[in-house]
Design an enzyme around this catalytic site. Structure first.
Site, PDB file in Angstrom:
ATOM      1  N   GLY A  57      29.218  48.299 -93.628  1.00 11.50           N
ATOM      2  CA  GLY A  57      29.609  47.253 -94.576  1.00 11.50           C
ATOM      3  C   GLY A  57      30.374  46.133 -93.916  1.00 11.50           C
ATOM      4  O   GLY A  57      30.628  45.107 -94.532  1.00 11.50           O
ATOM      5  N   CYS A  58      30.754  46.325 -92.662  1.00 10.17           N
ATOM      6  CA  CYS A  58      31.434  45.277 -91.909  1.00 10.17           C
ATOM      7  C   CYS A  58      30.378  44.454 -91.170  1.00 10.17           C
ATOM      8  O   CYS A  58      29.487  45.019 -90.541  1.00 10.17           O
ATOM      9  CB  CYS A  58      32.402  45.865 -90.886  1.00 10.17           C
ATOM     10  SG  CYS A  58      33.902  46.521 -91.590  1.00 10.17           S
ATOM     11  N   GLU A  59      30.499  43.147 -91.250  1.00 13.25           N
ATOM     12  CA  GLU A  59      29.596  42.282 -90.498  1.00 13.25           C
ATOM     13  C   GLU A  59      29.877  42.424 -89.001  1.00 13.25           C
ATOM     14  O   GLU A  59      28.967  42.463 -88.187  1.00 13.25           O
ATOM     15  CB  GLU A  59      29.794  40.835 -90.946  1.00 13.25           C
ATOM     16  CG  GLU A  59      28.745  39.890 -90.428  1.00 13.25           C
ATOM     17  CD  GLU A  59      28.904  38.522 -91.039  1.00 13.25           C
ATOM     18  OE1 GLU A  59      29.413  37.625 -90.350  1.00 13.25           O
ATOM     19  OE2 GLU A  59      28.517  38.356 -92.213  1.00 13.25           O
TER      20      GLU A  59
END
Length: 142
Positions: A57-59
């Site tokens: 979910g982290c870019e």
């Protein structure tokens, strides 16, 4: 999993930097403090930057490890992004060494509002920090 030395209490400089973020009067100063607080966290050894520890979910790439001692939870984390590493430090200041009940009741939106960060982060950074907070809560709930 990193050795237990990774999970030591956070440096007092993290709490001081979080206070500086709260007291900063404009976004540029807050952003600079976020970047600075990330420098206080020790880097994670490259051997522990593995896919299994990545926060989805982290870019940017972010890695999170958990250690539990009785009902206290300790975290070791890193990111390849300076701003994300600063956001990790802010999250750890609120959750590292806390009990399951304290972590599961942690309200990220209220915390970021208290620090004057609400609405300041890009949607992708907001999603990433939410993913990190959810991962921390998930560790505390198990």
């Amino acid at each position: 999993m990193p050795d237990k030395s990774c999970f030591i209490p956070l440096d007092d400089k993290v709490s001081q930097a979080v206070l500086a973020i709260q007291q900063a009067t404009n976004w540029q100063d807050k952003y600079r403090q976020i970047m600075l607080v990330g420098k206080v966290l020790a880097p994670l050894n490259e051997t522990f930057k593995v896919e299994a520890a990545q926060v989805k979910g982290c870019e940017s790439q972010a890695w999170l490890y958990h250690y539990q001692d009785a009902d206290k939870h300790f975290f070791c984390a890193d990111s390849d992004s300076r701003i994300v590493k600063g956001l990790i430090a802010i999250l750890l200041d609120a959750t590292h060494g806390k009990t399951s009940a304290e972590i599961t009741s942690f309200d990220l939106e209220r915390y970021f509002s208290h620090l004057g960060l609400s609405g300041q982060l890009s949607p992708s950074r907001t999603n990433g920090v939410t993913a990190l907070a959810n991962a921390i809560k998930q560790f505390a709930a198990t």
